[in-house]
Write an enzyme that holds these catalytic residues in place. Sequence first.
Site: not given
Ligand code: BV8
Length: 248
Positions: A110, A128, A196
């Site tokens: 991602q 992404h 993630t």
């Molecule tokens: C789509 C842009 C069709 C690039 C990003 C309602 C319910 C469900 C889904 C939806 C909803 N309403 C809308 C949706 C769909 C939506 C979605 O999922 N929303 C969520 C928030 C509810 N998805 C979309 O829109 C996707 N497209 O579905 O198209 C569609 C069209 C219209 C309407 C509906 C559907 C597009 C998704 C992509 C969005 N773009 N970023 C950028 O700028 O980077 S999202 C952003 O979050 C990043 O891309 C990132 O990769 C992604 C996920 O986050 P994570 O990578 O998991 O990062 P996070 O910080 O959250 O977590 C880090 C983790 O690492 C933590 O758990 C932490 O504990 C851990 N960690 C920390 N340190 C360490 C570690 N682990 C290991 N080692 C360590 N040292």
Amino acid sequence: MHQPVGPPFSETLVRRLRRAERVAVLTGAGISAESGVPTFRDPDGLWQKFRPEELANVEAFLDNPELVQGWYAHRRQVVEDVEPNPGHVALAELEQWVTARGGEFLLATQNVDGLHRRAGSERVVELHGSITRSHCIECSAPADASATERGALTCESCGGLVRPDVVWFGEMLPEAAIAAAQEAAALADVYLSVGTSAVVYPAAGLPQLARQAGAYVVEVNPIPSDIAGLLNEVVRGRAGEALPDLVR
Ligand code: BV8
Ligand code: ZN
């Protein structure tokens, strides 16, 4: 390649990994955290300063292109200044280890930072997109990286707005990338979900798809993700410390 060894991974995982013909991985921002790239949702994460709605969507971009382009220019600078960490390197070694014995391997990330490829991973799909590339929203011409470095906002050939090649909320993921990631999850013997929070779909659906299809699914994360309860094994650790144990 060394055989994978145990702790903090279970003997079950190590045994299954030795036998696995197909291994697939999903990574999120957590695997780049130890390189110094801020995650999104950790307490010091990127979204703490801004909300996704403010930056990672088309409306926000059209409404305030300077702010959004400036945010990505800042993130590009951060990524250029960091190196892949042992977690990235371990996944590249795991790929070599699996493919060298004729197995299938796919890493779906991602992340948009390009660090997996810089660490040597080859079988990578960027779900992404990538902040290392930009394009014109009018004529789709790739934008010259140095021009965007200078904060240029408009296309040199048609004057249209330039945006990063990333997938924003509400945008479809690259068709081939998500299809390849879903196929790899459906066929995997072992599936690793690394760094993630598993809150963004459709990417967060991949480990669940793998589990339902019978893979042995392991999460590597210091804290439980949204789907930890659905998985076979969780490794409460940092990717840069835990993953090298898998391939040592
Ligand atoms: C789509 C842009 C069709 C690039 C990003 C309602 C319910 C469900 C889904 C939806 C909803 N309403 C809308 C949706 C769909 C939506 C979605 O999922 N929303 C969520 C928030 C509810 N998805 C979309 O829109 C996707 N497209 O579905 O198209 C569609 C069209 C219209 C309407 C509906 C559907 C597009 C998704 C992509 C969005 N773009 N970023 C950028 O700028 O980077 S999202 C952003 O979050 C990043 O891309 C990132 O990769 C992604 C996920 O986050 P994570 O990578 O998991 O990062 P996070 O910080 O959250 O977590 C880090 C983790 O690492 C933590 O758990 C932490 O504990 C851990 N960690 C920390 N340190 C360490 C570690 N682990 C290991 N080692 C360590 N040292
Ligand atoms: Zn143009």
